[in-house]
Design a protein around this motif. Structure first.
Motif, PDB file in Angstrom:
ATOM      1  N   ASP A  58      25.457  27.956 112.221  1.00  0.00           N
ATOM      2  CA  ASP A  58      25.392  29.195 111.453  1.00  0.00           C
ATOM      3  C   ASP A  58      25.527  30.379 112.398  1.00  0.00           C
ATOM      4  OD1 ASP A  58      24.848  27.831 108.996  1.00  0.00           O
ATOM      5  OD2 ASP A  58      22.766  27.583 109.654  1.00  0.00           O
ATOM      6  N   VAL A  59      26.033  31.475 111.858  1.00  0.00           N
ATOM      7  CA  VAL A  59      26.185  32.686 112.650  1.00  0.00           C
ATOM      8  C   VAL A  59      24.812  33.313 112.885  1.00  0.00           C
ATOM      9  CG1 VAL A  59      27.234  34.978 112.748  1.00  0.00           C
ATOM     10  CG2 VAL A  59      28.486  33.067 111.714  1.00  0.00           C
ATOM     11  N   GLY A  60      24.538  33.659 114.115  1.00  0.00           N
ATOM     12  CA  GLY A  60      23.263  34.283 114.442  1.00  0.00           C
ATOM     13  C   GLY A  60      22.686  33.733 115.730  1.00  0.00           C
ATOM     14  N   LEU A  61      21.400  33.971 115.916  1.00  0.00           N
ATOM     15  CA  LEU A  61      20.690  33.554 117.126  1.00  0.00           C
ATOM     16  C   LEU A  61      19.867  32.291 116.902  1.00  0.00           C
ATOM     17  CD1 LEU A  61      19.414  37.070 118.294  1.00  0.00           C
ATOM     18  CD2 LEU A  61      21.428  35.829 119.114  1.00  0.00           C
ATOM     19  N   GLY A  62      20.254  31.498 115.900  1.00  0.00           N
ATOM     20  CA  GLY A  62      19.476  30.317 115.570  1.00  0.00           C
ATOM     21  C   GLY A  62      19.380  29.315 116.707  1.00  0.00           C
ATOM     22  N   ASN A  63      20.454  29.100 117.433  1.00  0.00           N
ATOM     23  CA  ASN A  63      20.423  28.145 118.545  1.00  0.00           C
ATOM     24  C   ASN A  63      19.497  28.613 119.662  1.00  0.00           C
ATOM     25  OD1 ASN A  63      22.340  26.223 117.516  1.00  0.00           O
ATOM     26  ND2 ASN A  63      23.953  27.718 117.934  1.00  0.00           N
ATOM     27  N   TYR A  64      19.448  29.912 119.891  1.00  0.00           N
ATOM     28  CA  TYR A  64      18.596  30.436 120.959  1.00  0.00           C
ATOM     29  C   TYR A  64      17.121  30.419 120.557  1.00  0.00           C
ATOM     30  CZ  TYR A  64      22.951  31.929 123.100  1.00  0.00           C
ATOM     31  OH  TYR A  64      24.198  31.948 123.668  1.00  0.00           O
ATOM     32  N   THR A  65      16.824  30.748 119.315  1.00  0.00           N
ATOM     33  CA  THR A  65      15.433  30.672 118.863  1.00  0.00           C
ATOM     34  C   THR A  65      14.947  29.225 118.834  1.00  0.00           C
ATOM     35  OG1 THR A  65      16.203  30.672 116.567  1.00  0.00           O
ATOM     36  CG2 THR A  65      15.601  32.788 117.537  1.00  0.00           C
ATOM     37  N   ALA A  66      15.820  28.302 118.419  1.00  0.00           N
ATOM     38  CA  ALA A  66      15.448  26.888 118.437  1.00  0.00           C
ATOM     39  C   ALA A  66      15.218  26.404 119.864  1.00  0.00           C
ATOM     40  CB  ALA A  66      16.527  26.053 117.751  1.00  0.00           C
ATOM     41  N   MET A  67      16.010  26.900 120.800  1.00  0.00           N
ATOM     42  CA  MET A  67      15.845  26.511 122.197  1.00  0.00           C
ATOM     43  C   MET A  67      14.502  26.985 122.745  1.00  0.00           C
ATOM     44  SD  MET A  67      18.371  27.473 125.377  1.00  0.00           S
ATOM     45  CE  MET A  67      18.022  29.214 125.138  1.00  0.00           C
ATOM     46  N   LEU A  68      14.045  28.140 122.305  1.00  0.00           N
ATOM     47  CA  LEU A  68      12.785  28.671 122.793  1.00  0.00           C
ATOM     48  C   LEU A  68      11.574  27.983 122.164  1.00  0.00           C
ATOM     49  CD1 LEU A  68      13.575  32.512 122.818  1.00  0.00           C
ATOM     50  CD2 LEU A  68      13.412  30.968 124.781  1.00  0.00           C
ATOM     51  N   HIS A  69      11.751  27.384 120.983  1.00  0.00           N
ATOM     52  CA  HIS A  69      10.616  26.819 120.262  1.00  0.00           C
ATOM     53  C   HIS A  69      10.623  25.298 120.183  1.00  0.00           C
ATOM     54  CE1 HIS A  69      10.784  31.010 118.711  1.00  0.00           C
ATOM     55  NE2 HIS A  69       9.477  30.892 118.674  1.00  0.00           N
ATOM     56  N   ASP A  70      11.621  24.623 120.761  1.00  0.00           N
ATOM     57  CA  ASP A  70      11.630  23.163 120.640  1.00  0.00           C
ATOM     58  C   ASP A  70      10.709  22.474 121.642  1.00  0.00           C
ATOM     59  OD1 ASP A  70      12.991  23.467 123.018  1.00  0.00           O
ATOM     60  OD2 ASP A  70      14.881  22.631 122.331  1.00  0.00           O
ATOM     61  N   GLY A  71      10.157  23.208 122.588  1.00  0.00           N
ATOM     62  CA  GLY A  71       9.210  22.638 123.540  1.00  0.00           C
ATOM     63  C   GLY A  71       9.827  21.837 124.659  1.00  0.00           C
ATOM     64  N   VAL A  72      11.141  21.703 124.691  1.00  0.00           N
ATOM     65  CA  VAL A  72      11.806  20.893 125.714  1.00  0.00           C
ATOM     66  C   VAL A  72      12.754  21.739 126.557  1.00  0.00           C
ATOM     67  CG1 VAL A  72      13.349  18.935 126.120  1.00  0.00           C
ATOM     68  CG2 VAL A  72      11.604  18.809 124.324  1.00  0.00           C
ATOM     69  N   SER A  73      13.561  22.561 125.902  1.00  0.00           N
ATOM     70  CA  SER A  73      14.619  23.288 126.604  1.00  0.00           C
ATOM     71  C   SER A  73      14.064  24.210 127.675  1.00  0.00           C
ATOM     72  CB  SER A  73      15.451  24.090 125.597  1.00  0.00           C
ATOM     73  OG  SER A  73      16.059  23.236 124.647  1.00  0.00           O
ATOM     74  N   VAL A  74      12.988  24.931 127.375  1.00  0.00           N
ATOM     75  CA  VAL A  74      12.423  25.854 128.359  1.00  0.00           C
ATOM     76  C   VAL A  74      11.885  25.086 129.560  1.00  0.00           C
ATOM     77  CG1 VAL A  74      10.649  27.590 128.773  1.00  0.00           C
ATOM     78  CG2 VAL A  74      11.892  27.577 126.603  1.00  0.00           C
ATOM     79  N   LYS A  75      11.218  23.947 129.309  1.00  0.00           N
ATOM     80  CA  LYS A  75      10.720  23.131 130.427  1.00  0.00           C
ATOM     81  C   LYS A  75      11.866  22.616 131.286  1.00  0.00           C
ATOM     82  CE  LYS A  75       6.541  21.511 128.076  1.00  0.00           C
ATOM     83  NZ  LYS A  75       5.798  20.318 127.581  1.00  0.00           N
ATOM     84  N   VAL A  76      12.950  22.212 130.632  1.00  0.00           N
ATOM     85  CA  VAL A  76      14.102  21.707 131.380  1.00  0.00           C
ATOM     86  C   VAL A  76      14.726  22.820 132.214  1.00  0.00           C
ATOM     87  CG1 VAL A  76      16.423  20.765 131.145  1.00  0.00           C
ATOM     88  CG2 VAL A  76      14.559  19.835 129.778  1.00  0.00           C
ATOM     89  N   LEU A  77      14.838  24.021 131.642  1.00  0.00           N
ATOM     90  CA  LEU A  77      15.399  25.144 132.386  1.00  0.00           C
ATOM     91  C   LEU A  77      14.543  25.496 133.596  1.00  0.00           C
ATOM     92  CD1 LEU A  77      16.588  27.468 129.471  1.00  0.00           C
ATOM     93  CD2 LEU A  77      18.041  26.359 131.161  1.00  0.00           C
ATOM     94  N   VAL A  78      13.225  25.539 133.391  1.00  0.00           N
ATOM     95  CA  VAL A  78      12.326  25.844 134.506  1.00  0.00           C
ATOM     96  C   VAL A  78      12.408  24.754 135.569  1.00  0.00           C
ATOM     97  CG1 VAL A  78       9.908  26.139 135.163  1.00  0.00           C
ATOM     98  CG2 VAL A  78      10.774  27.227 133.086  1.00  0.00           C
ATOM     99  N   ARG A  79      12.442  23.483 135.150  1.00  0.00           N
ATOM    100  CA  ARG A  79      12.563  22.376 136.101  1.00  0.00           C
ATOM    101  C   ARG A  79      13.870  22.481 136.887  1.00  0.00           C
ATOM    102  NH1 ARG A  79      12.683  18.041 132.753  1.00  0.00           N
ATOM    103  NH2 ARG A  79      10.414  18.097 132.565  1.00  0.00           N
ATOM    104  N   THR A  80      14.955  22.862 136.219  1.00  0.00           N
ATOM    105  CA  THR A  80      16.240  22.996 136.893  1.00  0.00           C
ATOM    106  C   THR A  80      16.207  24.127 137.912  1.00  0.00           C
ATOM    107  OG1 THR A  80      17.355  22.181 134.899  1.00  0.00           O
ATOM    108  CG2 THR A  80      18.706  23.325 136.533  1.00  0.00           C
ATOM    109  N   LEU A  81      15.624  25.266 137.540  1.00  0.00           N
ATOM    110  CA  LEU A  81      15.531  26.393 138.466  1.00  0.00           C
ATOM    111  C   LEU A  81      14.691  26.043 139.682  1.00  0.00           C
ATOM    112  CD1 LEU A  81      15.060  29.339 135.933  1.00  0.00           C
ATOM    113  CD2 LEU A  81      17.081  28.878 137.321  1.00  0.00           C
ATOM    114  N   VAL A  82      13.564  25.366 139.453  1.00  0.00           N
ATOM    115  CA  VAL A  82      12.700  24.981 140.576  1.00  0.00           C
ATOM    116  C   VAL A  82      13.413  23.989 141.487  1.00  0.00           C
ATOM    117  CG1 VAL A  82      10.545  23.813 141.183  1.00  0.00           C
ATOM    118  CG2 VAL A  82      10.574  25.474 139.321  1.00  0.00           C
TER     119      VAL A  82
END
Length: 298
Positions: A58-82
């Motif tokens: 769908d058009v919008g920021l749905g993928n980004y909001t889901a990424m912030l609230h799925d509990g996995v993507s943010v941890k993976v991003l932080v792990r990758t940066l570290v």
């Protein structure tokens, strides 16, 4: 007797501005094929990924909001940066004295050291990763060596530490070469001048040589950090789904879940992180060069 002399009409000289523009136009034609390749095979796919991250499903920021609230993507991003930060710092610590030694030895020894740096490029990346797989697997040489010194049951395969260790070996040439390129241009007479003024060797190195080598450090650090952020083969072979990096998650979402929008959102965030790193390096590079010039002038 009258003699009439006729001279051929000479063409008017081209204006100075027009004559100056001709080499630029020729250079533009030379750049055109490379620019076309970049547009077709680089910018267009990236633009497609970014577009699908905002429009699929769908058009919008749905993928980004889901990424912030799925509990996995943010941890993976932080792990990758570290992980990328650990790899970049580790390669810098190892490569700095090696590159410094390359500037101190003679031409023959420098050639040998250069061949040692370039040797990994002559070996397949897949072969190197499988070699690390054999080293880090359960019952492998690393586990036996650690067990002999009192660290029993330590298995690196399937861990972030094992992935980072293999990445350090893979990325080491990309740190050594920019460092050597920056150090080679440093005038060593500045160190002799500091020594003649009474500075010890360690202080002359810290106050003179180290600031002058900062541009090379920034180049190597940013190159290794950015390449590690998107590295896929090594985490896929040596990592695990429980401690996956962002490249693995993007691959899973696109190939198995067909979640092109979610994978595109992760890729867009990774691209934004890369651009932020490049922006930060460019901001630090200017003062570093100014500091190097000030040290050289002093």
């Amino acid at each position: 007797m009258t003699t009439t002399t006729t001279t051929a009409a000479r063409p008017a000289a081209a204006p100075e501005g027009v004559a100056a523009q001709r080499p630029r136009r020729r250079a533009a034609w030379l750049i055109l094929p490379a620019a076309a390749l970049l547009m077709v095979f680089f910018f267009y796919p990236i633009a497609t990924i970014v577009w699908r991250s905002f429009t699929d499903p769908d058009v919008g920021l749905g993928n980004y909001t889901a990424m912030l609230h799925d509990g996995v993507s943010v941890k993976v991003l932080v792990r990758t940066l570290v992980t990328a930060l650990i790899v970049a710092v580790s390669t810098l610590v190892i490569a700095y004295p090696y590159a410094y030694a390359m500037t101190r030895v003679g031409p023959r020894a420098r050639g040998v050291l250069t061949v040692i740096v370039l040797l990994p490029f002559w070996t397949s990346l897949m072969a190197r990763n499988f070699a690390w797989y054999m080293l880090e697997r359960r019952g492998g040489p690393i586990e036996r060596i650690l067990g002999a010194i009192g660290f029993d049951g330590v298995v690196l395969l399937g861990t972030v530490g094992g992935v980072a260790l293999a990445m350090v070996q893979v990325m080491l040439p990309f740190m050594v070469l920019p460092l050597y390129g920056g150090m080679e241009g440093i005038d060593r007479r500045l160190l002799d001048a500091a020594g003649s003024l009474g500075a010890p060797r360690w202080r002359a190195f810290a106050r003179v040589y180290l600031p002058l080598s900062v541009p090379g450090v920034l180049s190597g650090f940013s190159l290794v950090f950015i390449m590690t952020l998107g590295f896929y083969i090594t985490p896929a072979l040596l990592g695990s789904p429980q401690q996956s990096l962002v490249s693995q998650v993007i691959g899973e979402r696109v190939s198995k879940l067909l979640d092109f929008g979610g994978g595109g959102a992760l890729g867009t965030v990774l691209l934004a992180t890369t651009l932020l790193v490049l922006f930060a390096v460019s901001r630090f590079a200017g003062p570093a060069r100014a500091l190097g010039k000030a040290v050289g002038n002093d």
